[in-house]
Design a protein around this motif. Structure first.
Motif, short mmCIF file in Angstrom:
data_model
loop_
_atom_site.label_atom_id
_atom_site.label_comp_id
_atom_site.label_asym_id
_atom_site.label_seq_id
_atom_site.Cartn_x
_atom_site.Cartn_y
_atom_site.Cartn_z
N GLY A 1 -0.01 -0.43 -0.43
CA GLY A 1 -0.83 -1.27 0.33
C GLY A 1 -1.41 -0.56 1.58
N ARG A 2 -2.42 -1.49 2.11
CA ARG A 2 -3.15 -1.11 3.27
C ARG A 2 -3.36 -2.57 3.92
NH1 ARG A 2 -8.73 2.13 3.14
NH2 ARG A 2 -9.42 0.50 2.13
N ASP A 3 -3.26 -2.61 5.29
CA ASP A 3 -3.45 -3.72 6.10
C ASP A 3 -4.98 -3.56 6.75
OD1 ASP A 3 -1.02 -4.94 5.76
OD2 ASP A 3 -0.01 -3.89 7.17
N ILE A 4 -5.81 -4.65 6.53
CA ILE A 4 -7.14 -4.50 7.15
C ILE A 4 -7.45 -5.62 8.07
CG2 ILE A 4 -9.59 -4.57 5.97
CD1 ILE A 4 -7.93 -2.22 5.06
N ASP A 5 -8.25 -5.23 8.81
CA ASP A 5 -8.76 -6.30 9.89
C ASP A 5 -10.39 -6.66 9.44
OD1 ASP A 5 -9.14 -8.19 12.11
OD2 ASP A 5 -10.21 -6.33 12.99
N ILE A 6 -10.53 -7.73 8.93
CA ILE A 6 -11.89 -8.10 8.48
C ILE A 6 -12.64 -9.13 9.51
CG2 ILE A 6 -13.33 -8.89 6.78
CD1 ILE A 6 -11.28 -8.32 4.75
N ARG B 1 -4.17 -7.82 3.30
CA ARG B 1 -3.59 -6.83 2.73
C ARG B 1 -3.96 -6.41 1.19
NH1 ARG B 1 2.67 -5.66 3.65
NH2 ARG B 1 1.95 -5.05 5.65
N GLU B 2 -4.25 -5.39 1.31
CA GLU B 2 -4.90 -4.72 0.21
C GLU B 2 -3.55 -4.38 -0.78
OE1 GLU B 2 -8.87 -2.73 1.27
OE2 GLU B 2 -7.33 -1.40 0.47
N SER B 3 -3.34 -4.41 -1.87
CA SER B 3 -2.39 -3.94 -2.74
C SER B 3 -2.74 -3.38 -4.01
CB SER B 3 -1.47 -4.99 -3.09
OG SER B 3 -0.51 -4.70 -4.03
N TRP B 4 -2.44 -1.90 -4.31
CA TRP B 4 -2.95 -1.16 -5.39
C TRP B 4 -1.93 -0.59 -6.20
CZ3 TRP B 4 -8.16 -0.18 -5.39
CH2 TRP B 4 -8.92 -0.54 -4.34
N ARG B 5 -2.40 -0.62 -7.39
CA ARG B 5 -1.23 0.09 -8.43
C ARG B 5 -2.07 0.92 -9.59
NH1 ARG B 5 -1.59 -1.20 -13.88
NH2 ARG B 5 -2.81 -2.69 -14.57
N ALA C 1 -5.63 3.99 -17.94
CA ALA C 1 -7.06 4.13 -17.54
C ALA C 1 -7.26 5.33 -16.57
CB ALA C 1 -7.58 2.77 -16.74
N GLY C 2 -6.00 5.64 -16.00
CA GLY C 2 -6.62 7.06 -14.76
C GLY C 2 -6.91 6.41 -13.45
N THR C 3 -6.66 5.19 -13.03
CA THR C 3 -7.32 4.73 -11.96
C THR C 3 -6.43 3.75 -11.24
OG1 THR C 3 -9.50 3.66 -11.06
CG2 THR C 3 -8.36 2.68 -13.19
N TRP C 4 -6.66 3.60 -9.87
CA TRP C 4 -6.12 2.54 -9.16
C TRP C 4 -6.67 1.22 -9.39
CZ3 TRP C 4 -1.54 3.38 -6.60
CH2 TRP C 4 -0.98 4.63 -6.68
N TRP C 5 -5.89 0.08 -9.36
CA TRP C 5 -6.39 -1.16 -9.35
C TRP C 5 -6.07 -1.89 -8.25
CZ3 TRP C 5 -10.26 -1.64 -12.71
CH2 TRP C 5 -10.17 -1.15 -13.82
N ASN C 6 -7.06 -2.70 -7.49
CA ASN C 6 -6.40 -3.72 -6.41
C ASN C 6 -5.90 -4.83 -7.01
OD1 ASN C 6 -6.81 -6.02 -4.71
ND2 ASN C 6 -7.96 -4.78 -3.25
N THR C 7 -4.62 -5.14 -6.71
CA THR C 7 -3.82 -6.31 -7.25
C THR C 7 -3.95 -7.48 -6.35
OG1 THR C 7 -1.70 -5.45 -6.30
CG2 THR C 7 -2.29 -4.81 -8.69
N ALA C 8 -4.56 -7.48 -5.27
CA ALA C 8 -4.47 -8.71 -4.51
C ALA C 8 -5.80 -9.35 -4.59
CB ALA C 8 -4.50 -8.25 -2.94
N GLY C 9 -6.66 -8.96 -5.35
CA GLY C 9 -8.11 -9.90 -5.60
C GLY C 9 -8.72 -9.81 -4.31
N LEU C 10 -10.12 -10.26 -4.32
CA LEU C 10 -11.01 -10.63 -3.29
C LEU C 10 -10.41 -11.07 -1.93
CD1 LEU C 10 -14.10 -11.46 -5.11
CD2 LEU C 10 -13.52 -9.11 -4.15
N PRO C 11 -10.58 -10.59 -0.79
CA PRO C 11 -10.18 -11.32 0.41
C PRO C 11 -10.45 -12.83 0.52
CG PRO C 11 -11.51 -9.45 1.04
CD PRO C 11 -11.75 -9.82 -0.36
N ASP C 12 -9.66 -13.69 0.89
CA ASP C 12 -9.93 -15.03 1.02
C ASP C 12 -10.14 -15.64 2.34
OD1 ASP C 12 -9.60 -17.68 1.19
OD2 ASP C 12 -7.89 -18.30 0.81
#
Length: 144
Positions: free
Chosen positions: A98-103, A119-123, A128-139
């Motif tokens: 994860g990564r906490d972000i101030d927007i 909070r971004e969440s990545w798996r 696919a050999g890649t990371w995906w954001n699992t939190a979706g777009l910021p609300d």
């Protein structure tokens, strides 16, 4: 923007890009891929490319929560003024990070600015050999 300010802004952006990319040169594999994915994500959000950011969202999440034209129109009504990493919680037992972000968000119609935390969440997707954001777009509206 005046020409001198444009050059200064470009130079600052170039330095920032170099600073962000240098640590990636030393790392390999999943760590480097995560840095690239997070950089692409933050750039897309910061510059208002929400369709581009949507392409970095986990395909399973996209299937369960489709992005409608109305939602995209809503994102077009805001401008992101800043996107700052606040820190990262320890990786989860399943390997997600994860990564906490101030927007900072500006409503284009009222020019009112407000801040929010996200909070971004990545798996990691081994296939696919890649990371995906699992939190979706910021609300940006949080129930509004």
């Amino acid at each position: 923007m005046r020409p001198m300010h444009a050059r200064n802004a470009f130079a600052l952006l170039a330095l920032l890009a170099c600073a962000l990319l240098l640590p990636g040169c030393a790392s390999t594999g999943k760590g480097e891929a995560l840095q690239r994915a997070q950089y692409a994500w933050s750039a897309a959000i910061r510059w208002g490319d929400f369709e581009g950011a949507w392409n970095l969202v986990d395909p399973e999440y996209r299937e369960q929560n489709p992005l409608t034209d109305v939602a995209l129109e809503r994102y077009a009504q805001v401008q992101v003024s800043h996107y700052r990493e606040l820190g990262a919680p320890p990786p989860s037992a399943d390997g997600s990070v994860g990564r906490d972000i101030d927007i900072g968000v500006i409503n284009r119609h009222t020019m009112a600015e407000r801040g929010l935390r996200y909070r971004e969440s990545w798996r990691w997707d081994e296939t696919a050999g890649t990371w995906w954001n699992t939190a979706g777009l910021p609300d940006f509206w949080r129930g509004e």
